[in-house]
Design an enzyme around this catalytic site. Structure first.
Site: not given
Lengths: 389, 389
Positions: B101, B108, B175, B177, B209, B213, B216, B229, B233, B339
């Site tokens: 990844d 971002h 996420e 992607e 993904d 948070r 993380q 993560k 996925t 975000e």
């Protein structure tokens, strides 16, 4: 040591190719190998030993592993047919669906913290709460003996503010690690209770997690090591079953603070395995440059696996988990050159010279021993970087 | 849009199981699928389409891919036999040997830097020199539609100095992607020239993904994201061949500084793909909460793959590489909730309420469109965390 560390109390598994034949699973006994496809031990489904990796056998699970080990031990003790090691080609026993590398030695994490982040506390706040780890590249797992090509990549800007540069790594290093290989675990979405660790873990091997320290320093923030590690990871040819190490299972070091319940275990879960690293320059003799012991690891294999699974990540047969560099408390017990030479400041003596980082032609050999058990050694020789624009 | 974005100019590949049959490779045409095992297109070796993943076909390489696409297109245009989508079960087309990844959106990376490291420069010094990336967990790659179980794990200490806590992630995120899938590349030890990118990359799909948070933030120093993560996925059911996107290949944004030669390419290498994220609470209607475009990515797929290979890491058929979260410059174009809500400060409106992070029962849907081509959507619904000590 009887049978050179490969007696009937050991019986590690590997994959070999006899002259003119296809790959098959074998068990090492002294300087020879028992062909399991020929032996057809009790309890094993047909075909799992005629395979290029241990994965089909690992998929069989603990009951089959136990039955096969009993059967092989009986054969070994009653004089099984064997093929001399010199007559076969050894292959890489592993093709890990996933490869995870931890950071379980408190001495190593502290040393690297001092060097990589000199202006802050060396051990980060999370370190004593969880076994820090990351995923590595499965495609780069190779057997000991496979040459290791010096990687190209980006090297960090100099202290004088120069731009980063591109070229062969100038700070190529080894990492002395102990890895373990699993069978299948719970399916995706279900954590594995830590109490199941000896059910799920098949066995162990030495691992050299080759590292390019200059690439690492430049790339590792914020998502961790990538190309600095993904060019090669060498593993032993022989996977030592957990049962062979039972006499050497000991208490792990005390942990403070006490970990969360999912990481707690009320039984010995460390292994008393003496480790050493030898380095030989091209054409030179080898010097042992580090001696340590796996029993000092802060986080155990049981904790590593339970942690990797607590979020529901599936464990699959053949997965490889490595401890991270194993360093002791004294300088002569560090498991990497960056620590042994303290970032290149204090060279170590080798035959006919000294080293800060690895040079082309250098051979690194990892060895491990637990009583009468000799782990399969892991050797690797550095080849020059390719030429590439 | 003709054929709902799945016309004969598209023809993406997937894996399906017909009623009562084994898994096989198919190509989507409108609301139906062409069974490639039945079609036996020119140029393909026997058996590659009777497989549970695309990997055997991907191993065949560019010449076979091109011949098969020509053959399938001719069949599609002359009225090939198809099976209605409603009559088959779609499987996950990928079983990636390795999953990488990246972190290729400058918007971002800047947003996350601001939130995770508020006291320093948001974009780290390496970011404009190389496509930052890390390895993810192959075992957790699932097809869109697979439910996603909220992960358990360690959550960071509070600002008041409390200890870290253990439990279900309270900051579960998606996420948005764009991923790509490869054939085999050069062997271990040999970098891939960037000019080979369209030879090696088979096609693309949307990737979610999923990210926890809180896990993380606590775990990611210094070795990067791991359990935050590795729980899931999600990828699209349909892999869109690169050729189908040729009309939408455009120049990537300018790069400053100019990258090293191994990352330079004198041709358009970005793709003009409109992207959107929709969120639907349990039992509620969906709201589109983000709209952006893949063409704004700073680092291209070509650069991502060339970088991942520059150290000699082998590229294997079926490998999955994802872009990292795709965010535009405006708040409504961000590709993750962290975000969009700026770390949970500014909730987004959803049907009947608002969200900071994902709640159990929420469904997230990623969509992508390039002219007449609709990428396979990726949906996922959040299930409650398991109970575990």
């Amino acid at each position: 040591m009887p049978d050179g560390g490969f007696g009937s109390d050991h019986l590690p598994y590997g994959v070999f190719r006899p002259a003119g034949g296809g790959p098959r699973v074998g068990v090492r006994l002294g300087d020879a190998v028992i062909d399991l496809a020929g032996l057809s031990p009790d309890g094993a489904p047909g075909g799992v030993f005629e395979a290029p990796t241990l994965n089909p056998f690992l998929r069989c699970g603990r009951d089959v592993w136990d039955a096969v080990r009993d059967s092989v031990r009986a054969a070994a003790e009653s004089g099984a047919d064997t093929v001399a090691l010199g007559e076969v080609e050894l292959l890489c026993p592993l093709d890990p669906p996933d490869y995870v590398d931890f950071y379980s030695s408190i001495e190593h994490a502290t040393n690297l913290g001092r060097m990589f982040r000199p202006d802050s506390e060396p051990l980060l706040p999370n370190w004593r709460h969880l076994p820090v780890g990351y995923h590595g590249r499965s495609a780069s797992v190779v057997a000991g003996g496979t040459p290791v090509r010096r990687p190209l990549g980006q090297r960090p800007p100099g202290p004088d503010g120069r731009d980063p540069s591109y070229g062969p790594s100038a700070r190529l290093d080894f990492e002395l690690e102990l890895g373990f290989v699993t069978g299948d675990g719970p399916a995706l979405g279900t954590p594995m209770p830590i109490s199941e660790w000896r059910e799920r873990i098949f066995g162990v091997c030495l691992v050299n997690d080759w590292s390019a320290r200059d690439l690492q320093r430049w790339e590792y923030q914020p998502l961790g090591p990538f190309l600095s590690k993904s060019f090669a990871t060498s593993v032993g040819h022989w996977i030592t079953p957990l049962e062979a190490l039972e006499p050497h299972r000991v208490d792990a070091p005390p942990q403070d603070p006490e970990p969360f319940e999912y990481l707690r275990l009320d039984e010995p879960a460390a292994y008393d395995i003496e480790l050493e690293v030898a380095l030989a320059p091209a054409g030179g003799g080898e010097a042992v440059i580090s001696r340590t012991n796996a029993r000092g690891l802060y986080w155990t294999m049981a904790q590593q696996l339970a942690h990797a699974s607590i979020n529901g990540a599936a464990i699959r047969a053949g997965d490889l988990y490595a401890s991270g560099t194993i360093s002791g408390a004294q300088p002569g017990s560090y498991g990497s050159l960056i620590e042994l030479t303290w970032g290149g400041r204090d060279p170590v003596a080798v035959d006919g010279g000294e080293r800060t980082f690895l040079e082309d032609g250098d051979t690194v050999v990892l060895r491990g021993r637990a009583g009468t058990i000799e782990l399969g050694e892991v050797a690797g020789t550095i080849q020059p970087a390719p030429s590439f624009p």
